[in-house]
Design a protein around this motif. Structure first.
Motif, PDB file in Angstrom:
ATOM      1  N   PHE A  98       0.836  -1.199   0.000  1.00 53.59           N
ATOM      2  CA  PHE A  98       0.000   0.000   0.000  1.00 53.59           C
ATOM      3  C   PHE A  98       0.875   1.253   0.000  1.00 53.59           C
ATOM      4  CE2 PHE A  98      -2.659  -3.291   1.725  1.00 53.59           C
ATOM      5  CZ  PHE A  98      -3.940  -3.003   1.260  1.00 53.59           C
ATOM      6  N   PRO A  99       0.458   2.297  -0.708  1.00 53.01           N
ATOM      7  CA  PRO A  99       1.218   3.552  -0.657  1.00 53.01           C
ATOM      8  C   PRO A  99       1.315   4.104   0.766  1.00 53.01           C
ATOM      9  CG  PRO A  99      -0.364   3.584  -2.462  1.00 53.01           C
ATOM     10  CD  PRO A  99      -0.667   2.369  -1.650  1.00 53.01           C
ATOM     11  N   HIS A 100       0.271   3.879   1.560  1.00 50.12           N
ATOM     12  CA  HIS A 100       0.246   4.317   2.950  1.00 50.12           C
ATOM     13  C   HIS A 100      -0.186   3.135   3.809  1.00 50.12           C
ATOM     14  CE1 HIS A 100       0.712   8.395   1.472  1.00 50.12           C
ATOM     15  NE2 HIS A 100      -0.328   8.195   0.677  1.00 50.12           N
ATOM     16  N   SER A 101       0.579   2.811   4.829  1.00 45.76           N
ATOM     17  CA  SER A 101       0.304   1.624   5.641  1.00 45.76           C
ATOM     18  C   SER A 101      -1.076   1.667   6.288  1.00 45.76           C
ATOM     19  CB  SER A 101       1.380   1.458   6.719  1.00 45.76           C
ATOM     20  OG  SER A 101       1.413   2.581   7.588  1.00 45.76           O
ATOM     21  N   GLN A 102      -1.600   2.866   6.552  1.00 41.65           N
ATOM     22  CA  GLN A 102      -2.897   2.960   7.203  1.00 41.65           C
ATOM     23  C   GLN A 102      -4.035   2.474   6.315  1.00 41.65           C
ATOM     24  OE1 GLN A 102      -3.361   3.568  10.499  1.00 41.65           O
ATOM     25  NE2 GLN A 102      -1.128   3.441  10.429  1.00 41.65           N
ATOM     26  N   SER A 103      -3.769   2.268   5.044  1.00 44.33           N
ATOM     27  CA  SER A 103      -4.784   1.734   4.143  1.00 44.33           C
ATOM     28  C   SER A 103      -4.892   0.219   4.228  1.00 44.33           C
ATOM     29  CB  SER A 103      -4.474   2.130   2.695  1.00 44.33           C
ATOM     30  OG  SER A 103      -4.484   3.534   2.541  1.00 44.33           O
ATOM     31  N   ALA A 104      -3.917  -0.427   4.869  1.00 46.48           N
ATOM     32  CA  ALA A 104      -3.921  -1.881   5.014  1.00 46.48           C
ATOM     33  C   ALA A 104      -4.749  -2.287   6.223  1.00 46.48           C
ATOM     34  CB  ALA A 104      -2.491  -2.390   5.170  1.00 46.48           C
ATOM     35  N   ALA A 105      -5.156  -3.556   6.240  1.00 45.30           N
ATOM     36  CA  ALA A 105      -5.829  -4.096   7.421  1.00 45.30           C
ATOM     37  C   ALA A 105      -4.824  -4.244   8.556  1.00 45.30           C
ATOM     38  CB  ALA A 105      -6.445  -5.452   7.088  1.00 45.30           C
ATOM     39  N   GLN A 106      -5.316  -4.313   9.785  1.00 45.96           N
ATOM     40  CA  GLN A 106      -4.463  -4.631  10.930  1.00 45.96           C
ATOM     41  C   GLN A 106      -3.904  -6.043  10.740  1.00 45.96           C
ATOM     42  OE1 GLN A 106      -3.830  -2.619  13.691  1.00 45.96           O
ATOM     43  NE2 GLN A 106      -2.337  -4.166  14.315  1.00 45.96           N
ATOM     44  N   ALA A 107      -2.643  -6.241  11.093  1.00 44.05           N
ATOM     45  CA  ALA A 107      -2.006  -7.558  10.926  1.00 44.05           C
ATOM     46  C   ALA A 107      -1.347  -7.977  12.237  1.00 44.05           C
ATOM     47  CB  ALA A 107      -0.964  -7.512   9.809  1.00 44.05           C
ATOM     48  N   THR A 108      -1.599  -9.221  12.629  1.00 50.02           N
ATOM     49  CA  THR A 108      -0.960  -9.795  13.812  1.00 50.02           C
ATOM     50  C   THR A 108      -0.269 -11.087  13.409  1.00 50.02           C
ATOM     51  OG1 THR A 108      -2.572  -8.843  15.355  1.00 50.02           O
ATOM     52  CG2 THR A 108      -1.313 -10.761  16.118  1.00 50.02           C
ATOM     53  N   ALA A 109       1.017 -11.181  13.697  1.00 49.20           N
ATOM     54  CA  ALA A 109       1.814 -12.363  13.388  1.00 49.20           C
ATOM     55  C   ALA A 109       2.079 -13.128  14.677  1.00 49.20           C
ATOM     56  CB  ALA A 109       3.138 -11.960  12.744  1.00 49.20           C
ATOM     57  N   VAL A 110       1.732 -14.407  14.695  1.00 45.64           N
ATOM     58  CA  VAL A 110       2.015 -15.271  15.836  1.00 45.64           C
ATOM     59  C   VAL A 110       3.243 -16.096  15.488  1.00 45.64           C
ATOM     60  CG1 VAL A 110       1.160 -17.100  17.339  1.00 45.64           C
ATOM     61  CG2 VAL A 110      -0.420 -15.366  16.449  1.00 45.64           C
ATOM     62  N   ALA A 111       4.343 -15.870  16.216  1.00 45.84           N
ATOM     63  CA  ALA A 111       5.614 -16.544  15.946  1.00 45.84           C
ATOM     64  C   ALA A 111       6.057 -17.291  17.194  1.00 45.84           C
ATOM     65  CB  ALA A 111       6.677 -15.532  15.538  1.00 45.84           C
ATOM     66  N   TYR A 112       6.349 -18.568  17.062  1.00 42.11           N
ATOM     67  CA  TYR A 112       6.716 -19.351  18.246  1.00 42.11           C
ATOM     68  C   TYR A 112       7.963 -18.802  18.918  1.00 42.11           C
ATOM     69  CZ  TYR A 112       7.597 -23.186  21.388  1.00 42.11           C
ATOM     70  OH  TYR A 112       7.812 -23.912  22.510  1.00 42.11           O
ATOM     71  N   LYS A 113       8.987 -18.480  18.109  1.00 41.14           N
ATOM     72  CA  LYS A 113      10.225 -17.955  18.679  1.00 41.14           C
ATOM     73  C   LYS A 113      10.896 -17.058  17.656  1.00 41.14           C
ATOM     74  CE  LYS A 113      14.596 -19.341  20.879  1.00 41.14           C
ATOM     75  NZ  LYS A 113      14.374 -18.456  22.044  1.00 41.14           N
ATOM     76  N   LEU A 114      11.349 -15.884  18.106  1.00 37.36           N
ATOM     77  CA  LEU A 114      12.052 -14.944  17.242  1.00 37.36           C
ATOM     78  C   LEU A 114      13.521 -14.869  17.621  1.00 37.36           C
ATOM     79  CD1 LEU A 114       9.519 -11.957  17.240  1.00 37.36           C
ATOM     80  CD2 LEU A 114       9.852 -13.643  15.424  1.00 37.36           C
ATOM     81  N   ASP A 115      14.367 -14.618  16.644  1.00 33.31           N
ATOM     82  CA  ASP A 115      15.767 -14.340  16.944  1.00 33.31           C
ATOM     83  C   ASP A 115      15.858 -13.043  17.732  1.00 33.31           C
ATOM     84  OD1 ASP A 115      17.054 -16.517  15.552  1.00 33.31           O
ATOM     85  OD2 ASP A 115      16.386 -15.545  13.706  1.00 33.31           O
TER      86      ASP A 115
END
Length: 251
Positions: A98-115
Motif C-alpha cells: 500500500f502507498p500508505h500503511s494505514q490503508s492496510a488491514a491490521q495484521a498480527t503475526a504469531v511466531a513461536y520464537k524470534l531471533d
C-alpha cells in the motif's frame, strides 16, 4: 488494489510452522505426553529444521484459491492473524504493497520464537508480533479477526488441537475466514470406536462452520457467533516435520 502478490518474492522467514527435515523421535505414550513440560515442548520444536522462505507469494500459491481475493478485500478496520508467521514476511509484504500503511488491514503475526536481533517494522501500529505458544496467548484481548491463516503452523504442530481450534474460532468474527495449509495424512481424529476422520473431515462435523477444500488445503468460514469444538484427547504424537498425530473425541 494493485497486484501486490507479484512484488514480494525474495523475502526470507527464519522461522515458520513447517520443517523440511527433522530427526524423528519414537511415538510416545499418551500418559507421558500430557506430562511434558512447556520447556521440553520448546526444545522439541526448536530441534527441527524449518523452511525459511515462506512469503506472501507462496501463501497465495498454497492456500485455498479464495485467499488472495479475501485478502485484497480487507478494509483498514479489519484484522488478519497469521499463525506460525515466522518473521511476518508475508504480512510485511502485504502492508508494504500500500502507498500508505494505514490503508492496510491490521495484521498480527504469531511466531513461536524470534531471533533476539530481529525487530519487525511496526508500520505505525498496523503490525503486531506475538511471540510464544499460541495455546497460551491471551487471544480474548485481541481485536477480532476477519481473516486467519495457518501455513503448516499451529494446526499442524500443536499437542492441544482442541484449545488451538477453539481459540481460533473464538477470536474470529462471524463470516470470518480461516485458511489452513496442512498435511492431509498426518492428523487423524477418532470419533467412534470404528471411525477415524482426517482433519478436514473432522472440521466439517463442527456446527457453525462451513468447510471447503481438499487434500489439506482448507477454507473455513465461521457462520455463527458461538462455535464449540469437541473436546479432544491426544492419543499419539510422533515427532516429524510435520508430526504424525492422532486424537480422539472425548465422549
Amino acid at each position: 488494489m494493485r497486484h501486490f502478490l507479484n512484488a514480494v518474492v525474495g523475502f526470507v522467514i527464519l522461522f515458520s510452522g513447517v520443517g523440511t527435515a527433522s530427526a524423528a523421535a519414537a511415538a510416545e505414550q499418551c500418559s507421558s505426553l500430557f506430562l511434558v513440560s512447556h520447556w521440553e515442548i520448546s526444545a522439541r520444536v526448536q530441534k527441527n529444521k524449518f523452511v525459511t522462505n515462506r512469503d506472501l507469494f507462496e501463501y497465495g500459491e498454497v492456500l485455498h484459491k479464495d485467499f488472495k481475493d479475501s485478502l485484497q478485500k480487507l478494509s483498514p478496520e479489519q484484522h488478519w492473524i497469521d499463525l506460525g508467521a515466522g518473521k511476518a514476511n508475508a504480512q510485511i509484504a502485504y502492508i508494504k504493497s500500500f502507498p500508505h500503511s494505514q490503508s492496510a488491514a491490521q495484521a498480527t503475526a504469531v511466531a513461536y520464537k524470534l531471533d533476539r536481533w530481529f525487530s519487525p517494522p511496526k508500520f505505525d501500529g498496523k503490525l503486531q508480533v506475538k511471540e510464544g505458544a499460541f495455546e497460551t496467548q491471551p487471544t480474548h484481548t485481541w481485536k477480532k479477526a476477519d481473516l486467519v491463516t495457518d501455513v503448516f503452523g499451529v494446526v499442524s504442530y500443536t499437542h492441544d488441537l482442541h484449545t488451538s481450534l477453539q481459540k481460533v474460532f473464538d477470536m474470529m468474527n462471524v463470516k470470518g475466514e480461516f485458511y489452513i495449509y496442512a498435511s492431509n495424512y498426518h492428523t487423524s481424529v477418532r470419533v467412534s470406536e470404528k471411525t477415524s476422520l482426517s482433519l478436514i473431515d473432522f472440521l466439517a462435523t463442527i456446527d457453525g462452520l462451513r468447510v471447503e477444500g481438499r487434500y489439506g488445503t482448507i477454507k473455513i468460514t465461521k457462520e455463527k457467533e458461538n462455535v464449540t469444538v469437541p473436546q479432544l484427547e491426544l492419543l499419539k504424537y510422533k515427532d516429524d516435520a510435520p508430526p504424525s498425530r492422532s486424537f480422539r473425541v472425548v465422549p
